[in-house]
Design a protein around this motif. Structure first.
Motif, PDB file in Angstrom:
ATOM      1  N   UNK A  56       0.820  -1.213   0.000  1.00 29.39           N
ATOM      2  CA  UNK A  56       0.000   0.000   0.000  1.00 29.39           C
ATOM      3  C   UNK A  56       0.856   1.266   0.000  1.00 29.39           C
ATOM      4  N   UNK A  57       0.474   2.222  -0.860  1.00 32.05           N
ATOM      5  CA  UNK A  57       1.191   3.494  -0.963  1.00 32.05           C
ATOM      6  C   UNK A  57       0.183   4.632  -0.866  1.00 32.05           C
ATOM      7  N   UNK A  58       0.643   5.768  -0.395  1.00 33.91           N
ATOM      8  CA  UNK A  58      -0.226   6.929  -0.247  1.00 33.91           C
ATOM      9  C   UNK A  58       0.026   7.906  -1.386  1.00 33.91           C
ATOM     10  N   UNK A  59      -1.057   8.377  -2.017  1.00 36.60           N
ATOM     11  CA  UNK A  59      -0.933   9.323  -3.122  1.00 36.60           C
ATOM     12  C   UNK A  59      -1.994  10.410  -3.002  1.00 36.60           C
ATOM     13  N   UNK A  60      -1.655  11.574  -3.524  1.00 35.79           N
ATOM     14  CA  UNK A  60      -2.584  12.704  -3.533  1.00 35.79           C
ATOM     15  C   UNK A  60      -3.306  12.703  -4.878  1.00 35.79           C
ATOM     16  N   UNK A 160     -16.642  16.328  -7.304  1.00 36.10           N
ATOM     17  CA  UNK A 160     -15.180  16.306  -7.370  1.00 36.10           C
ATOM     18  C   UNK A 160     -14.625  16.554  -5.972  1.00 36.10           C
ATOM     19  N   UNK A 161     -13.669  15.719  -5.585  1.00 40.04           N
ATOM     20  CA  UNK A 161     -12.997  15.886  -4.294  1.00 40.04           C
ATOM     21  C   UNK A 161     -11.546  15.456  -4.459  1.00 40.04           C
ATOM     22  N   UNK A 162     -10.681  15.942  -3.580  1.00 41.29           N
ATOM     23  CA  UNK A 162      -9.251  15.705  -3.732  1.00 41.29           C
ATOM     24  C   UNK A 162      -8.603  15.481  -2.375  1.00 41.29           C
ATOM     25  N   UNK A 163      -7.560  14.640  -2.353  1.00 41.65           N
ATOM     26  CA  UNK A 163      -6.830  14.418  -1.112  1.00 41.65           C
ATOM     27  C   UNK A 163      -6.025  13.135  -1.138  1.00 41.65           C
ATOM     28  N   UNK A 206     -11.901  21.736  -0.771  1.00 44.66           N
ATOM     29  CA  UNK A 206     -10.534  21.609  -1.297  1.00 44.66           C
ATOM     30  C   UNK A 206     -10.492  22.039  -2.758  1.00 44.66           C
ATOM     31  N   UNK A 207     -11.414  21.517  -3.546  1.00 46.48           N
ATOM     32  CA  UNK A 207     -11.458  21.855  -4.975  1.00 46.48           C
ATOM     33  C   UNK A 207     -11.889  23.306  -5.165  1.00 46.48           C
ATOM     34  N   UNK A 208     -12.807  23.777  -4.328  1.00 44.81           N
ATOM     35  CA  UNK A 208     -13.260  25.171  -4.431  1.00 44.81           C
ATOM     36  C   UNK A 208     -12.107  26.143  -4.222  1.00 44.81           C
TER      37      UNK A 208
END
Length: 244
Positions: A56-60, A160-163, A206-208
């Motif tokens: 497992x790896x963490x990515x944005x 849409x969401x990001x993180x 976040x997207x806003x």
């Protein structure tokens, strides 16, 4: 130059047959690669081949969930076969936008698609946002054809969401790249508010925040909700294009 009368003899030589076999194998491998590329996307292929996701790896990442409006009503009215063709035609148009804005397909589930981008690129280019409005524009452009064939123009809602998410490779009957984390859950729940609020596309705070320095789109705070599974209120914004 090769004399014409020698061509039949050349076609029976080992060299020609070897070249023909090589080209056939190359064509098969190329088609297999293209199929896998279209299914997983470049990012997942590179990660799988390099062993990057063996642990497992963490990515944005930035996710876009997009879903057909009134799907149950349409399926009942059209019947399963016609409805499947309706979805297939819609997703064929979606594919044009996928290539245009370099999106990676995470999954298709019924009449819903989940797409993703590295957040660094998404924030810089606003590709997920441009993607959605480009797709909607293409659907409208193809509206007369949909009316003729199905009696209905498809309408899609989106979120849409990001993180940060966890990415890993699942090895069962087949290999697959899967994504886990609160970002996906929140994005799905934000999209669930599209019907309740009667909005076409909703985005997270976040997207806003990406839109502060751009004049092409506007984010309007629509509501703050206690989404299931979250302690703090989640701010949800309606996204609209700005025309000059």
């Amino acid at each position: 130059m090769i004399a014409l009368h020698t061509i039949p003899d050349f076609l029976e030589t080992e060299i020609f047959l070897s070249v023909l076999l090589y080209l056939l194998l190359f064509s098969i491998l190329l088609n297999m690669f293209i199929t896998v590329y279209e299914y997983l996307g470049a990012q997942a292929i590179v990660g799988a081949l390099s062993g990057r996701y063996s642990k497992p790896a963490e990515e944005d990442l930035t996710f876009l969930f997009i879903d057909l409006r009134s799907s149950t009503t349409l399926a009942e009215r059209m019947g399963h076969i016609q409805y499947s063709l309706f979805i297939e035609n819609s997703f064929q148009i979606l594919t044009d936008s996928i290539y245009k804005y370099n999106a990676t397909i995470y999954q298709f589930v019924g009449d819903e698609a989940v797409l993703l981008w590295p957040s660094k690129n998404a924030r810089k280019t606003l590709a997920p946002i441009h993607f959605y409005f480009d797709f909607i524009e293409q659907l409208q452009r193809n509206g007369p054809r949909f009316i003729t064939e199905f009696g209905e123009v498809p309408h899609f809602k989106a979120a849409i969401h990001s993180g940060l998410v966890t990415v890993t490779e699942i090895r069962t009957v087949k290999k697959d790249i899967v994504y886990h984390g609160d970002v996906l859950n929140t994005c799905a729940r934000i999209m669930g508010q599209c019907s309740s609020l009667n909005k076409d596309i909703l985005i997270s705070s976040v997207v806003a925040s990406w839109l502060q320095d751009t004049h092409g789109f506007k984010a309007n705070l629509t509501i703050e909700l206690p989404l299931r599974g979250k302690v703090e209120l989640t701010a949800i914004y309606e996204l609209t294009p700005v025309f000059f």
